[in-house]
Design a protein around this motif. Structure first.
Motif, PDB file in Angstrom:
ATOM      1  N   GLU A 121       0.962  -1.120  -0.099  1.00  0.00           N
ATOM      2  CA  GLU A 121      -0.002  -0.095  -0.182  1.00  0.00           C
ATOM      3  C   GLU A 121       0.861   1.125   0.006  1.00  0.00           C
ATOM      4  O   GLU A 121       1.690   1.257   0.823  1.00  0.00           O
ATOM      5  N   PHE A 126      -1.733  10.802  -1.098  1.00  0.00           N
ATOM      6  CA  PHE A 126      -2.595  10.789  -2.448  1.00  0.00           C
ATOM      7  C   PHE A 126      -2.756   9.218  -2.720  1.00  0.00           C
ATOM      8  O   PHE A 126      -2.009   8.466  -2.748  1.00  0.00           O
ATOM      9  N   ALA A 127      -3.956   8.981  -3.322  1.00  0.00           N
ATOM     10  CA  ALA A 127      -4.426   7.963  -3.985  1.00  0.00           C
ATOM     11  C   ALA A 127      -3.409   7.883  -5.403  1.00  0.00           C
ATOM     12  O   ALA A 127      -3.095   9.031  -5.739  1.00  0.00           O
ATOM     13  N   ARG A 163      -7.616  11.091  -7.245  1.00  0.00           N
ATOM     14  CA  ARG A 163      -8.840  11.308  -6.103  1.00  0.00           C
ATOM     15  C   ARG A 163      -8.843   9.962  -5.743  1.00  0.00           C
ATOM     16  O   ARG A 163      -8.606   8.939  -6.365  1.00  0.00           O
ATOM     17  N   ASN A 164      -9.426   9.931  -4.357  1.00  0.00           N
ATOM     18  CA  ASN A 164      -9.929   8.464  -3.890  1.00  0.00           C
ATOM     19  C   ASN A 164     -10.929   7.813  -4.396  1.00  0.00           C
ATOM     20  O   ASN A 164     -11.764   8.502  -4.990  1.00  0.00           O
ATOM     21  N   SER A 165     -10.685   6.587  -4.768  1.00  0.00           N
ATOM     22  CA  SER A 165     -11.781   5.714  -5.478  1.00  0.00           C
ATOM     23  C   SER A 165     -12.407   4.886  -4.410  1.00  0.00           C
ATOM     24  O   SER A 165     -12.012   4.534  -3.485  1.00  0.00           O
ATOM     25  N   ALA A 167     -13.582   1.612  -2.304  1.00  0.00           N
ATOM     26  CA  ALA A 167     -12.730   0.562  -1.958  1.00  0.00           C
ATOM     27  C   ALA A 167     -12.849  -0.672  -2.958  1.00  0.00           C
ATOM     28  O   ALA A 167     -11.818  -1.364  -3.182  1.00  0.00           O
ATOM     29  N   THR A 169     -13.153  -0.496  -5.989  1.00  0.00           N
ATOM     30  CA  THR A 169     -12.854  -0.143  -7.448  1.00  0.00           C
ATOM     31  C   THR A 169     -12.013  -1.134  -8.008  1.00  0.00           C
ATOM     32  O   THR A 169     -10.832  -1.511  -7.160  1.00  0.00           O
ATOM     33  N   ARG A 171      -8.571  -2.439  -9.470  1.00  0.00           N
ATOM     34  CA  ARG A 171      -7.237  -2.001  -9.644  1.00  0.00           C
ATOM     35  C   ARG A 171      -6.704  -2.327 -10.949  1.00  0.00           C
ATOM     36  O   ARG A 171      -7.214  -3.138 -11.653  1.00  0.00           O
ATOM     37  N   ARG A 209      -1.736  -1.316  -6.888  1.00  0.00           N
ATOM     38  CA  ARG A 209      -2.672  -0.475  -6.010  1.00  0.00           C
ATOM     39  C   ARG A 209      -3.383   0.810  -6.817  1.00  0.00           C
ATOM     40  O   ARG A 209      -4.185   1.405  -6.202  1.00  0.00           O
ATOM     41  N   ALA A 217      -6.078  14.172  -8.595  1.00  0.00           N
ATOM     42  CA  ALA A 217      -6.399  14.662  -7.335  1.00  0.00           C
ATOM     43  C   ALA A 217      -6.609  16.108  -7.667  1.00  0.00           C
ATOM     44  O   ALA A 217      -5.893  16.957  -8.464  1.00  0.00           O
ATOM     45  N   SER A 248       2.220   8.449  -4.872  1.00  0.00           N
ATOM     46  CA  SER A 248       1.237   8.713  -3.737  1.00  0.00           C
ATOM     47  C   SER A 248       1.817   9.914  -3.060  1.00  0.00           C
ATOM     48  O   SER A 248       1.184  10.543  -2.260  1.00  0.00           O
TER      49      SER A 248
END
Length: 478
Positions: A121, A126-127, A163-165, A167, A169, A171, A209, A217, A248
Protein backbone atom coordinates in the motif's frame (compact mmCIF):
# COMPACT_ATOMS: atom_id res chain seq x y z
CA UNK A 1 -13.07 -17.93 -5.04
CA UNK A 2 -10.06 -17.62 -7.31
CA UNK A 3 -8.57 -14.45 -5.77
CA UNK A 4 -5.22 -15.09 -4.10
CA UNK A 5 -5.26 -14.75 -0.31
CA UNK A 6 -2.41 -12.50 0.81
CA UNK A 7 0.14 -14.36 2.94
CA UNK A 8 -1.05 -17.84 1.94
CA UNK A 9 -0.30 -17.27 -1.77
CA UNK A 10 -3.24 -19.55 -2.60
CA UNK A 11 -6.85 -18.89 -3.56
CA UNK A 12 -9.77 -20.41 -1.61
CA UNK A 13 -10.28 -22.99 -4.39
CA UNK A 14 -6.59 -23.90 -4.28
CA UNK A 15 -6.74 -24.25 -0.50
CA UNK A 16 -9.74 -26.58 -0.76
CA UNK A 17 -7.94 -28.65 -3.40
CA UNK A 18 -4.87 -28.86 -1.19
CA UNK A 19 -6.85 -29.86 1.92
CA UNK A 20 -8.80 -32.48 -0.02
CA UNK A 21 -5.55 -33.96 -1.34
CA UNK A 22 -4.01 -34.06 2.14
CA UNK A 23 -7.08 -35.81 3.52
CA UNK A 24 -6.89 -38.50 0.81
CA UNK A 25 -3.36 -39.30 1.98
CA UNK A 26 -4.12 -39.15 5.70
CA UNK A 27 -7.27 -41.31 5.50
CA UNK A 28 -5.17 -44.48 5.23
CA UNK A 29 -3.91 -43.87 8.77
CA UNK A 30 -7.27 -43.14 10.43
CA UNK A 31 -9.26 -45.63 12.55
CA UNK A 32 -11.39 -47.96 10.45
CA UNK A 33 -14.68 -46.45 11.66
CA UNK A 34 -13.73 -42.93 10.49
CA UNK A 35 -12.23 -43.83 7.14
CA UNK A 36 -15.41 -44.13 4.98
CA UNK A 37 -16.85 -40.73 5.96
CA UNK A 38 -13.52 -38.92 5.65
CA UNK A 39 -12.78 -40.58 2.31
CA UNK A 40 -16.11 -39.56 0.80
CA UNK A 41 -15.83 -35.99 2.13
CA UNK A 42 -12.21 -35.58 1.04
CA UNK A 43 -12.83 -37.07 -2.39
CA UNK A 44 -15.85 -34.84 -2.97
CA UNK A 45 -14.08 -31.66 -1.88
CA UNK A 46 -11.00 -32.48 -3.95
CA UNK A 47 -12.92 -33.42 -7.09
CA UNK A 48 -15.24 -30.40 -7.09
CA UNK A 49 -12.53 -27.86 -6.28
CA UNK A 50 -10.14 -29.37 -8.86
CA UNK A 51 -12.84 -29.21 -11.56
CA UNK A 52 -13.59 -25.59 -10.64
CA UNK A 53 -9.89 -24.74 -10.81
CA UNK A 54 -9.54 -26.29 -14.24
CA UNK A 55 -12.50 -24.23 -15.41
CA UNK A 56 -11.30 -20.92 -13.95
CA UNK A 57 -7.55 -21.29 -14.53
CA UNK A 58 -5.15 -23.85 -13.10
CA UNK A 59 -1.77 -22.58 -11.95
CA UNK A 60 1.23 -24.85 -12.42
CA UNK A 61 1.88 -24.89 -8.66
CA UNK A 62 -1.24 -27.05 -8.22
CA UNK A 63 -0.06 -29.78 -10.60
CA UNK A 64 1.98 -31.67 -7.95
CA UNK A 65 -1.03 -31.39 -5.61
CA UNK A 66 -3.25 -33.01 -8.23
CA UNK A 67 -0.63 -35.69 -8.94
CA UNK A 68 -0.24 -36.57 -5.27
CA UNK A 69 -4.00 -36.81 -4.76
CA UNK A 70 -4.51 -38.91 -7.90
CA UNK A 71 -1.87 -41.40 -6.74
CA UNK A 72 -3.36 -41.57 -3.23
CA UNK A 73 -7.01 -41.76 -4.31
CA UNK A 74 -7.11 -45.46 -5.39
CA UNK A 75 -5.73 -46.58 -2.05
CA UNK A 76 -8.18 -44.38 -0.17
CA UNK A 77 -11.20 -45.42 -2.24
CA UNK A 78 -10.41 -49.09 -2.68
CA UNK A 79 -11.89 -50.23 0.67
CA UNK A 80 -15.15 -48.45 -0.14
CA UNK A 81 -15.47 -50.19 -3.50
CA UNK A 82 -14.28 -53.65 -2.51
CA UNK A 83 -15.92 -53.76 0.86
CA UNK A 84 -13.72 -55.43 3.48
CA UNK A 85 -10.19 -55.17 2.31
CA UNK A 86 -6.95 -55.99 3.97
CA UNK A 87 -4.76 -52.97 4.25
CA UNK A 88 -1.10 -53.18 3.32
CA UNK A 89 1.26 -53.37 6.24
CA UNK A 90 2.17 -49.93 7.56
CA UNK A 91 5.81 -50.20 6.63
CA UNK A 92 4.81 -50.90 3.03
CA UNK A 93 2.24 -48.07 2.94
CA UNK A 94 4.42 -45.46 4.62
CA UNK A 95 6.80 -44.75 1.68
CA UNK A 96 3.85 -44.25 -0.68
CA UNK A 97 2.08 -41.93 1.75
CA UNK A 98 5.25 -39.92 2.27
CA UNK A 99 5.83 -39.62 -1.49
CA UNK A 100 2.27 -38.37 -2.01
CA UNK A 101 2.61 -35.96 0.92
CA UNK A 102 5.82 -34.54 -0.56
CA UNK A 103 4.15 -34.03 -3.92
CA UNK A 104 1.19 -32.29 -2.34
CA UNK A 105 3.40 -30.10 -0.14
CA UNK A 106 5.31 -28.96 -3.22
CA UNK A 107 2.19 -27.03 -4.24
CA UNK A 108 2.14 -24.38 -1.48
CA UNK A 109 5.95 -24.32 -1.37
CA UNK A 110 6.20 -23.37 -5.05
CA UNK A 111 3.29 -20.94 -4.66
CA UNK A 112 5.34 -19.26 -1.92
CA UNK A 113 8.49 -19.25 -4.08
CA UNK A 114 6.70 -17.91 -7.19
CA UNK A 115 3.73 -15.99 -5.74
CA UNK A 116 1.21 -13.71 -7.34
CA UNK A 117 2.82 -10.40 -6.30
CA UNK A 118 1.09 -8.47 -3.54
CA UNK A 119 1.86 -4.79 -4.02
CA UNK A 120 2.45 -2.73 -0.87
CA UNK A 121 0.00 0.00 0.00
CA UNK A 122 1.52 3.38 -0.97
CA UNK A 123 2.42 5.45 2.08
CA UNK A 124 1.84 8.92 0.65
CA UNK A 125 -1.13 11.19 1.05
CA UNK A 126 -2.51 10.67 -2.46
CA UNK A 127 -4.34 7.80 -4.08
CA UNK A 128 -2.71 6.70 -7.33
CA UNK A 129 -4.06 6.61 -10.87
CA UNK A 130 -2.41 5.18 -13.95
CA UNK A 131 -2.77 5.43 -17.71
CA UNK A 132 -0.84 4.36 -20.81
CA UNK A 133 0.12 6.64 -23.69
CA UNK A 134 1.80 5.94 -27.01
CA UNK A 135 3.82 8.56 -28.87
CA UNK A 136 5.64 8.56 -32.22
CA UNK A 137 8.53 10.92 -32.88
CA UNK A 138 8.14 12.21 -36.48
CA UNK A 139 11.74 13.50 -36.50
CA UNK A 140 13.53 10.32 -35.45
CA UNK A 141 13.91 7.22 -37.66
CA UNK A 142 13.53 3.77 -36.10
CA UNK A 143 17.09 2.43 -36.32
CA UNK A 144 16.11 -1.13 -35.41
CA UNK A 145 14.22 -1.62 -38.68
CA UNK A 146 15.20 -1.30 -42.33
CA UNK A 147 12.09 0.69 -43.28
CA UNK A 148 13.20 4.30 -43.95
CA UNK A 149 9.65 5.52 -43.24
CA UNK A 150 9.50 3.88 -39.81
CA UNK A 151 9.63 6.38 -36.94
CA UNK A 152 10.56 5.83 -33.32
CA UNK A 153 7.56 5.01 -31.12
CA UNK A 154 7.56 4.77 -27.33
CA UNK A 155 4.90 3.51 -24.94
CA UNK A 156 4.74 5.41 -21.66
CA UNK A 157 2.83 4.54 -18.50
CA UNK A 158 1.99 7.34 -16.09
CA UNK A 159 1.36 6.99 -12.37
CA UNK A 160 -0.05 10.18 -10.88
CA UNK A 161 -1.76 11.55 -7.75
CA UNK A 162 -5.45 10.79 -8.00
CA UNK A 163 -8.71 11.30 -6.19
CA UNK A 164 -9.79 8.54 -3.84
CA UNK A 165 -11.84 5.78 -5.45
CA UNK A 166 -14.34 3.46 -3.74
CA UNK A 167 -12.69 0.53 -1.98
CA UNK A 168 -14.21 -1.98 -4.40
CA UNK A 169 -12.88 -0.19 -7.53
CA UNK A 170 -11.03 -2.57 -9.84
CA UNK A 171 -7.29 -1.98 -9.62
CA UNK A 172 -4.88 -1.84 -12.53
CA UNK A 173 -3.62 -5.01 -14.18
CA UNK A 174 0.09 -5.68 -13.60
CA UNK A 175 2.39 -5.81 -16.67
CA UNK A 176 -0.22 -4.60 -19.13
CA UNK A 177 -3.53 -2.95 -19.85
CA UNK A 178 -5.26 -6.35 -20.19
CA UNK A 179 -4.60 -9.85 -18.93
CA UNK A 180 -3.66 -10.93 -22.46
CA UNK A 181 -1.05 -8.19 -22.66
CA UNK A 182 0.22 -9.09 -19.20
CA UNK A 183 0.59 -12.72 -20.24
CA UNK A 184 2.48 -11.73 -23.39
CA UNK A 185 4.88 -9.60 -21.35
CA UNK A 186 5.37 -12.17 -18.56
CA UNK A 187 6.21 -14.90 -21.08
CA UNK A 188 8.69 -12.57 -22.79
CA UNK A 189 10.33 -11.73 -19.46
CA UNK A 190 10.70 -15.44 -18.70
CA UNK A 191 12.27 -16.09 -22.10
CA UNK A 192 14.64 -13.20 -21.55
CA UNK A 193 16.17 -14.87 -18.50
CA UNK A 194 16.06 -18.38 -19.96
CA UNK A 195 13.18 -19.66 -17.80
CA UNK A 196 10.03 -21.47 -18.93
CA UNK A 197 7.10 -19.11 -19.19
CA UNK A 198 4.86 -21.07 -16.82
CA UNK A 199 7.03 -20.06 -13.86
CA UNK A 200 5.68 -16.51 -14.18
CA UNK A 201 2.07 -17.41 -14.81
CA UNK A 202 1.06 -15.76 -11.54
CA UNK A 203 2.00 -12.30 -12.81
CA UNK A 204 -1.04 -11.87 -15.11
CA UNK A 205 -3.26 -12.56 -12.08
CA UNK A 206 -1.77 -9.65 -10.13
CA UNK A 207 -3.47 -6.33 -9.50
CA UNK A 208 -1.59 -3.25 -8.39
CA UNK A 209 -2.68 -0.42 -6.08
CA UNK A 210 -3.37 2.14 -8.81
CA UNK A 211 -6.73 2.75 -10.46
CA UNK A 212 -6.80 2.91 -14.29
CA UNK A 213 -7.70 6.39 -15.60
CA UNK A 214 -8.65 7.64 -12.14
CA UNK A 215 -9.49 11.37 -11.89
CA UNK A 216 -6.47 13.53 -11.10
CA UNK A 217 -6.24 14.74 -7.49
CA UNK A 218 -7.93 18.10 -7.03
CA UNK A 219 -5.30 19.37 -4.61
CA UNK A 220 -1.52 19.39 -4.72
CA UNK A 221 -0.94 22.03 -7.38
CA UNK A 222 1.51 21.10 -10.15
CA UNK A 223 3.33 17.80 -9.78
CA UNK A 224 7.06 17.29 -10.47
CA UNK A 225 7.90 14.70 -13.14
CA UNK A 226 10.00 11.56 -12.64
CA UNK A 227 11.05 9.90 -15.91
CA UNK A 228 11.96 6.20 -15.68
CA UNK A 229 13.83 3.83 -18.00
CA UNK A 230 13.81 0.07 -17.19
CA UNK A 231 16.75 -2.33 -17.32
CA UNK A 232 17.99 -4.09 -20.42
CA UNK A 233 15.17 -6.37 -21.56
CA UNK A 234 13.00 -4.84 -18.85
CA UNK A 235 9.57 -3.27 -19.28
CA UNK A 236 7.86 -0.06 -18.24
CA UNK A 237 6.00 -1.83 -15.43
CA UNK A 238 9.04 -3.52 -13.84
CA UNK A 239 9.13 -0.89 -11.04
CA UNK A 240 5.40 -0.56 -10.47
CA UNK A 241 5.59 -0.77 -6.65
CA UNK A 242 8.24 1.98 -6.64
CA UNK A 243 6.28 4.13 -9.11
CA UNK A 244 3.06 3.87 -7.08
CA UNK A 245 4.92 4.84 -3.93
CA UNK A 246 6.53 7.87 -5.59
CA UNK A 247 3.23 8.99 -7.14
CA UNK A 248 1.43 8.75 -3.81
CA UNK A 249 3.79 11.46 -2.52
CA UNK A 250 2.80 13.95 -5.20
CA UNK A 251 4.91 13.13 -8.26
CA UNK A 252 4.01 12.02 -11.77
CA UNK A 253 6.08 9.01 -12.79
CA UNK A 254 6.47 8.42 -16.54
CA UNK A 255 7.97 4.98 -17.23
CA UNK A 256 8.93 4.00 -20.76
CA UNK A 257 8.93 0.87 -22.85
CA UNK A 258 11.80 1.00 -25.35
CA UNK A 259 10.68 -0.99 -28.44
CA UNK A 260 13.20 -3.58 -29.68
CA UNK A 261 14.95 -3.35 -26.30
CA UNK A 262 12.16 -4.05 -23.80
CA UNK A 263 11.21 -7.74 -23.55
CA UNK A 264 7.84 -7.14 -25.20
CA UNK A 265 6.00 -3.97 -26.16
CA UNK A 266 2.33 -4.24 -27.13
CA UNK A 267 1.36 -1.30 -29.34
CA UNK A 268 -2.06 0.30 -29.61
CA UNK A 269 -2.72 -1.45 -32.93
CA UNK A 270 -2.16 -4.86 -31.31
CA UNK A 271 1.32 -5.51 -32.68
CA UNK A 272 3.89 -6.92 -30.26
CA UNK A 273 7.53 -5.89 -30.60
CA UNK A 274 10.02 -8.15 -28.85
CA UNK A 275 13.62 -7.46 -27.98
CA UNK A 276 16.24 -7.25 -30.71
CA UNK A 277 19.15 -6.29 -28.44
CA UNK A 278 21.24 -9.45 -28.24
CA UNK A 279 24.74 -9.70 -26.79
CA UNK A 280 27.47 -11.06 -29.06
CA UNK A 281 29.74 -12.53 -26.40
CA UNK A 282 32.57 -10.22 -27.45
CA UNK A 283 33.15 -7.79 -24.58
CA UNK A 284 34.32 -4.83 -26.66
CA UNK A 285 31.52 -5.25 -29.20
CA UNK A 286 28.93 -5.65 -26.45
CA UNK A 287 30.18 -2.46 -24.78
CA UNK A 288 29.82 -0.59 -28.06
CA UNK A 289 26.31 -1.95 -28.60
CA UNK A 290 25.32 -1.06 -25.02
CA UNK A 291 26.48 2.51 -25.59
CA UNK A 292 24.35 2.73 -28.73
CA UNK A 293 21.30 1.32 -26.98
CA UNK A 294 21.83 3.67 -24.03
CA UNK A 295 21.91 6.64 -26.39
CA UNK A 296 18.59 5.57 -27.94
CA UNK A 297 17.04 5.25 -24.49
CA UNK A 298 18.33 8.69 -23.47
CA UNK A 299 16.73 10.18 -26.59
CA UNK A 300 13.48 8.36 -25.72
CA UNK A 301 13.51 10.00 -22.27
CA UNK A 302 14.01 13.45 -23.80
CA UNK A 303 11.24 12.85 -26.33
CA UNK A 304 8.85 11.72 -23.58
CA UNK A 305 9.57 14.89 -21.63
CA UNK A 306 8.82 16.97 -24.72
CA UNK A 307 5.49 15.21 -25.14
CA UNK A 308 4.68 15.73 -21.45
CA UNK A 309 5.38 19.44 -21.88
CA UNK A 310 2.93 19.48 -24.78
CA UNK A 311 0.37 17.58 -22.73
CA UNK A 312 0.69 20.12 -19.91
CA UNK A 313 0.18 23.00 -22.36
CA UNK A 314 -2.98 21.40 -23.75
CA UNK A 315 -6.31 23.12 -23.98
CA UNK A 316 -7.65 21.35 -20.92
CA UNK A 317 -8.97 18.28 -22.70
CA UNK A 318 -6.32 16.13 -21.04
CA UNK A 319 -6.88 15.61 -17.29
CA UNK A 320 -3.22 16.41 -16.55
CA UNK A 321 -3.15 19.64 -18.55
CA UNK A 322 -1.86 22.41 -16.31
CA UNK A 323 -0.91 19.93 -13.56
CA UNK A 324 2.58 18.87 -14.70
CA UNK A 325 5.49 20.87 -13.33
CA UNK A 326 7.87 20.51 -16.26
CA UNK A 327 10.30 22.86 -14.51
CA UNK A 328 11.03 20.18 -11.89
CA UNK A 329 12.15 16.95 -13.58
CA UNK A 330 14.18 13.94 -12.50
CA UNK A 331 15.52 11.26 -14.84
CA UNK A 332 15.74 7.82 -13.25
CA UNK A 333 16.38 4.26 -14.37
CA UNK A 334 17.38 0.75 -13.36
CA UNK A 335 20.52 -0.96 -14.72
CA UNK A 336 20.90 0.15 -18.36
CA UNK A 337 18.02 2.52 -17.67
CA UNK A 338 20.17 4.17 -15.00
CA UNK A 339 22.90 4.68 -17.59
CA UNK A 340 20.30 6.20 -19.92
CA UNK A 341 19.13 8.55 -17.14
CA UNK A 342 22.72 9.76 -16.65
CA UNK A 343 23.10 10.34 -20.39
CA UNK A 344 19.76 12.11 -20.64
CA UNK A 345 20.78 14.45 -17.82
CA UNK A 346 24.05 15.32 -19.60
CA UNK A 347 22.25 16.10 -22.84
CA UNK A 348 19.08 17.80 -21.63
CA UNK A 349 19.12 20.98 -19.56
CA UNK A 350 15.47 20.37 -18.60
CA UNK A 351 16.51 17.54 -16.26
CA UNK A 352 17.12 18.83 -12.72
CA UNK A 353 18.22 15.64 -10.93
CA UNK A 354 19.13 12.06 -11.79
CA UNK A 355 18.83 8.71 -9.99
CA UNK A 356 20.74 5.62 -11.11
CA UNK A 357 19.37 2.36 -9.66
CA UNK A 358 22.39 0.04 -9.82
CA UNK A 359 23.28 0.93 -13.39
CA UNK A 360 26.74 0.78 -14.97
CA UNK A 361 27.43 4.15 -16.68
CA UNK A 362 27.63 3.87 -20.46
CA UNK A 363 28.70 6.26 -23.16
CA UNK A 364 30.92 9.33 -23.02
CA UNK A 365 31.74 10.83 -19.64
CA UNK A 366 31.64 14.36 -21.03
CA UNK A 367 30.20 16.83 -20.58
CA UNK A 368 30.48 16.56 -16.81
CA UNK A 369 27.21 15.89 -15.04
CA UNK A 370 25.88 19.20 -13.73
CA UNK A 371 22.75 17.94 -11.99
CA UNK A 372 22.80 16.35 -8.51
CA UNK A 373 22.83 12.56 -8.78
CA UNK A 374 22.03 9.65 -6.52
CA UNK A 375 23.40 6.20 -7.31
CA UNK A 376 21.81 3.33 -5.36
CA UNK A 377 23.95 0.20 -5.56
CA UNK A 378 24.20 -3.29 -4.23
CA UNK A 379 27.29 -4.18 -2.19
CA UNK A 380 30.38 -4.47 -4.37
CA UNK A 381 31.77 -8.04 -4.22
CA UNK A 382 34.52 -9.97 -6.05
CA UNK A 383 31.81 -11.16 -8.47
CA UNK A 384 30.88 -7.61 -9.44
CA UNK A 385 32.26 -6.27 -12.71
CA UNK A 386 35.59 -4.70 -11.58
CA UNK A 387 34.98 -1.76 -13.93
CA UNK A 388 31.65 -0.84 -12.32
CA UNK A 389 32.73 1.01 -9.18
CA UNK A 390 35.63 2.96 -10.79
CA UNK A 391 33.40 4.04 -13.68
CA UNK A 392 30.56 5.09 -11.42
CA UNK A 393 32.93 6.89 -9.04
CA UNK A 394 34.46 8.84 -11.94
CA UNK A 395 31.03 9.99 -13.10
CA UNK A 396 30.05 11.14 -9.61
CA UNK A 397 33.43 12.73 -8.87
CA UNK A 398 33.52 14.72 -12.11
CA UNK A 399 30.02 16.09 -11.64
CA UNK A 400 29.73 19.77 -10.79
CA UNK A 401 26.94 19.31 -8.22
CA UNK A 402 26.89 17.34 -4.98
CA UNK A 403 26.44 13.65 -5.79
CA UNK A 404 25.68 10.62 -3.64
CA UNK A 405 26.29 6.88 -3.76
CA UNK A 406 24.25 4.79 -1.35
CA UNK A 407 25.23 1.14 -0.95
CA UNK A 408 22.28 -0.79 0.49
CA UNK A 409 23.32 -3.80 2.63
CA UNK A 410 21.59 -7.00 1.62
CA UNK A 411 20.63 -5.68 -1.81
CA UNK A 412 21.10 -7.50 -5.11
CA UNK A 413 20.64 -6.15 -8.64
CA UNK A 414 16.97 -7.15 -8.73
CA UNK A 415 16.28 -5.55 -5.34
CA UNK A 416 15.80 -2.27 -7.20
CA UNK A 417 12.69 -3.40 -9.11
CA UNK A 418 9.60 -5.53 -8.46
CA UNK A 419 11.51 -8.84 -8.59
CA UNK A 420 11.46 -9.51 -4.82
CA UNK A 421 7.65 -9.48 -4.93
CA UNK A 422 7.37 -12.50 -7.23
CA UNK A 423 10.74 -14.29 -7.44
CA UNK A 424 12.05 -16.93 -5.00
CA UNK A 425 13.63 -15.22 -1.96
CA UNK A 426 17.15 -16.34 -2.87
CA UNK A 427 19.65 -13.72 -1.61
CA UNK A 428 21.92 -14.04 -4.65
CA UNK A 429 18.91 -13.30 -6.85
CA UNK A 430 16.84 -10.66 -5.06
CA UNK A 431 18.91 -9.85 -1.99
CA UNK A 432 18.18 -10.58 1.65
CA UNK A 433 16.00 -7.61 2.60
CA UNK A 434 12.73 -9.45 2.07
CA UNK A 435 9.83 -8.75 -0.22
CA UNK A 436 8.38 -5.75 1.60
CA UNK A 437 11.58 -4.23 2.96
CA UNK A 438 13.21 -4.14 -0.48
CA UNK A 439 10.42 -1.94 -1.79
CA UNK A 440 10.38 0.28 1.30
CA UNK A 441 14.12 1.03 1.37
CA UNK A 442 14.50 1.84 -2.34
CA UNK A 443 11.41 4.08 -2.35
CA UNK A 444 12.40 5.86 0.88
CA UNK A 445 15.89 6.69 -0.39
CA UNK A 446 14.49 7.84 -3.72
CA UNK A 447 11.89 10.08 -2.09
CA UNK A 448 14.44 11.66 0.25
CA UNK A 449 16.54 12.65 -2.77
CA UNK A 450 13.60 13.83 -4.91
CA UNK A 451 12.11 15.89 -2.08
CA UNK A 452 15.48 17.52 -1.42
CA UNK A 453 16.14 18.65 -4.99
CA UNK A 454 12.67 18.99 -6.52
CA UNK A 455 10.79 20.20 -3.46
CA UNK A 456 13.34 21.94 -1.21
CA UNK A 457 12.92 19.20 1.36
CA UNK A 458 15.13 18.31 4.31
CA UNK A 459 18.48 20.10 4.37
CA UNK A 460 20.05 17.01 5.92
CA UNK A 461 19.83 14.75 2.88
CA UNK A 462 23.02 12.92 3.82
CA UNK A 463 21.55 12.07 7.21
CA UNK A 464 18.30 10.81 5.65
CA UNK A 465 20.12 8.65 3.09
CA UNK A 466 22.64 7.21 5.54
CA UNK A 467 19.85 5.57 7.54
CA UNK A 468 19.40 3.15 4.61
CA UNK A 469 22.99 2.09 4.00
CA UNK A 470 26.60 3.15 3.50
CA UNK A 471 26.75 6.64 2.02
CA UNK A 472 29.52 8.29 0.01
CA UNK A 473 29.17 11.99 -0.73
CA UNK A 474 30.95 13.67 -3.66
CA UNK A 475 30.74 17.36 -2.76
CA UNK A 476 32.31 19.57 -5.38
CA UNK A 477 31.94 22.62 -3.19
CA UNK A 478 34.13 21.36 -0.38
Amino acid sequence: MNEIITGLNLSPLEILTFLGAVALVVVRWLPAAARPRVTIAAGTVFLLSAIALCATGLRWQLLPVLAGAIVAAPFALSPLVRGRARRARWWLALPGSMACACLITAGPVTAWAFPVPDFPEPSGGFAVGTRVLQWTDPDRPETFTADPQDRRTVVTQLWYPARNSPADTRRAQYLGRTEDEARTVSEALARGVGLPGFLFDGLPHARTRAVPDAPVAGEGGRFPIVLFSPGSGGVRTQNTAWAEQIASHGYVVAALDHPYDSAAVVLADGRTITTATVSTGDRDEDDRLAEDWTAIRAADLGFALTRLEGLDRGDGADPLAGRLDTGRVAATGHSMGGAAALQAARQDHRVDAVIDLDGYPRGPLTPDLRQPALALTQAITPDTDPRYLPQLTEVLTRGTATNYRLTIPGAAHLTFMDGPLYLPPVPALVGSLGRDESQRVVAAATLAFLDSFLRNGSSDLAGALSTHGELSVFDQGS
